[in-house]
Design a protein around this motif. Structure first.
Motif, PDB file in Angstrom:
ATOM      1  N   CYS A 285      12.838  -3.552  50.163  1.00 35.12           N
ATOM      2  CA  CYS A 285      12.709  -5.129  49.990  1.00 35.12           C
ATOM      3  C   CYS A 285      11.414  -5.665  50.741  1.00 35.12           C
ATOM      4  CB  CYS A 285      14.037  -5.945  50.816  1.00 35.12           C
ATOM      5  SG  CYS A 285      13.720  -7.405  50.814  1.00 35.12           S
ATOM      6  N   GLU A 287      11.091  -8.327  52.368  1.00 34.23           N
ATOM      7  CA  GLU A 287      11.380  -9.258  53.448  1.00 34.23           C
ATOM      8  C   GLU A 287      11.899  -8.440  54.800  1.00 34.23           C
ATOM      9  OE1 GLU A 287      11.412 -12.474  54.443  1.00 34.23           O
ATOM     10  OE2 GLU A 287       9.720 -12.524  53.039  1.00 34.23           O
ATOM     11  N   CYS A 288      13.234  -7.743  54.307  1.00 37.86           N
ATOM     12  CA  CYS A 288      13.932  -6.983  55.274  1.00 37.86           C
ATOM     13  C   CYS A 288      13.483  -5.550  55.446  1.00 37.86           C
ATOM     14  CB  CYS A 288      15.193  -7.123  55.142  1.00 37.86           C
ATOM     15  SG  CYS A 288      16.243  -6.135  53.594  1.00 37.86           S
ATOM     16  N   CYS A 303      17.907  -8.805  46.769  1.00 36.73           N
ATOM     17  CA  CYS A 303      18.131  -7.923  47.971  1.00 36.73           C
ATOM     18  C   CYS A 303      19.316  -8.002  48.191  1.00 36.73           C
ATOM     19  CB  CYS A 303      16.935  -8.064  48.792  1.00 36.73           C
ATOM     20  SG  CYS A 303      17.542  -7.136  50.198  1.00 36.73           S
ATOM     21  N   THR A 305      20.543  -6.982  50.909  1.00 38.28           N
ATOM     22  CA  THR A 305      20.832  -7.088  52.476  1.00 38.28           C
ATOM     23  C   THR A 305      20.415  -8.415  52.835  1.00 38.28           C
ATOM     24  OG1 THR A 305      19.898  -4.551  52.815  1.00 38.28           O
ATOM     25  CG2 THR A 305      19.976  -6.136  54.601  1.00 38.28           C
ATOM     26  N   CYS A 306      19.408  -8.904  52.326  1.00 34.92           N
ATOM     27  CA  CYS A 306      19.116 -10.286  52.985  1.00 34.92           C
ATOM     28  C   CYS A 306      19.122 -11.457  51.892  1.00 34.92           C
ATOM     29  CB  CYS A 306      17.390 -10.276  53.451  1.00 34.92           C
ATOM     30  SG  CYS A 306      16.361 -10.091  52.405  1.00 34.92           S
TER      31      CYS A 306
HETATM   32 ZN   LIG Z   1      15.900  -7.925  51.889  1.00 30.95          ZN
END
Ligand SMILES: [Zn+2]
Ligand SMILES: [Zn+2]
Ligand SMILES: [Zn+2]
Length: 351
Positions: A285, A287-288, A303, A305-306
């Motif tokens: 990802c 971002e994360c 994603c 996760t985030c």
């Molecule tokens: Zn993410």
């Protein structure tokens, strides 16, 4: 019995055994003991395998030998030989018999097989709700396969009865699933406003809530309840806050775990298919930075996760390393890592 009748009889035995296994498997799905689930999965997979072998044997009996070179008539008649495994059987059906098994059916079949392998070799961590829901999916595929590829007029009265019986039990399962889905509707609406809801890789329902735990922590004012362990304050909880959880079957895991299962079970990709096709829908990802960014379809990347959601149209491949990254007009064509790398190299050169 003349040779032709004998041949016919042997082929029917494969089908009969297959349907028997499936009927028994389904009766185990209704059971409540943990070992019932184990037997359910093993019987269902064996049954599907036998029905595929039956269809393959309609082309020629030798095709169901694992090693066609060692095929001989008397071993076939006595059932004394090592038969082709499910994967090769499906390959032969497609290659030799020109049978169309669509992508979704193949995913269902490999998923069920994976369940069996997991249960045979590891511990039992499936649950009845997930098994009922995914059994419907797998059986639907099997019935489509039977309808399209097997002339049921050639089956005995008993076998047709068994098929009817299996369909009746599946109706019960379908009722169960649709009733459960109705009771979950308000939760689905609630979470839908806050996060993404994706298909659960275990029960296959559209009920896997991304980031559920952190949403629940916020909702319950820093206190969460963990099944079997009681209620804790957030700071005392030693679990990953990015936990995804399915509200249908309670299957849970962190974003990266569920994303991997999603890519394997729902999209039918793994490292082997990725090496072969060069396509893999699981990425890091932007971002994360966790490996949980999934190319869901031609529209969206999410994603796990985030919960970063990106339109597929906005994703390009970095001009240097080729990794996917979001891009808007005016942005660089290099990913953050490549940028940092370039900056580092330039700086070192300058020093
Ligand atoms: Zn993410
Ligand atoms: Zn589920
Ligand atoms: Zn790059």
């Amino acid at each position: 019995m003349n040779k032709d009748t004998n041949k016919h009889h042997l082929k029917l035995t494969l089908f009969e055994n297959g349907i028997d296994f499936i009927e028994r498997g389904i009766s185990y799905v209704k059971g409540s003991r943990p070992e019932d689930l184990k037997y359910a999965i093993m019987h269902l997979v064996d049954g599907i395998e036998l029905i595929f072998k039956y269809r393959l044997s309609l082309e020629h009996w030798s095709l169901i030998f694992e090693n066609i070179n060692s095929a001989n008539r008397s071993s076939f008649e006595q059932g004394d030989f090592k038969s082709v495994g499910l994967e090769h059987c499906v390959q032969r059906l497609k290659g030799i018999s020109s049978i169309i098994i669509n992508e979704k059916d193949e995913i269902c079949i490999s998923k069920l097989k994976k369940h069996r392998n997991k249960i045979t070799h590891f511990s039992i961590n499936e649950n009845v709700d997930a098994l009922k829901a995914s059994t419907i999916d797998v059986m639907n595929s099997l019935f489509i396969f039977i309808n399209n590829n097997i002339d049921t007029n050639n089956l005995s009265k008993n076998e047709n009865e068994q098929i009817k019986n299996i369909k009746l039990i599946l109706l019960d399962f379908k009722d169960f699933v649709s009733n459960r889905m109705k009771t979950l509707q308000s939760q689905i609406t609630y979470y839908n406003d806050l996060t993404s809801i994706v298909q659960c890789p275990l029960c296959l329902q559209q009920t896997m809530i991304i980031n559920k735990l952190s949403l629940d922590i916020t909702e319950k004012s820093k206190a969460i309840t963990i099944e079997g362990r009681g209620t804790f304050l957030e700071e005392n909880v030693d679990v990953d806050p990015d936990l995804c959880e399915c509200i249908f079957c309670s299957h849970k895991g962190n974003g990266a775990e569920i994303a991997l299962e999603y890519v394997n079970n729902i999209l039918g990709e793994n490292s082997y298919t990725a090496a072969k096709s060069g396509m893999y829908s699981l990425n890091y990802c932007p971002e994360c930075r966790r490996e949980s960014w999934v190319a869901m379809d031609e529209k969206e990347w999410i994603c796990f996760t985030c919960n970063g959601v990106y339109e597929a149209d906005s994703i390009i491949n970095c001009f240097n390393c080729g990794n996917p990254m979001p891009h808007t007009e005016g942005d660089s064509f290099y990913c953050i890592d490549c940028h940092e790398d370039m900056r580092y190299k330039t700086k070192n050169k300058l020093c």
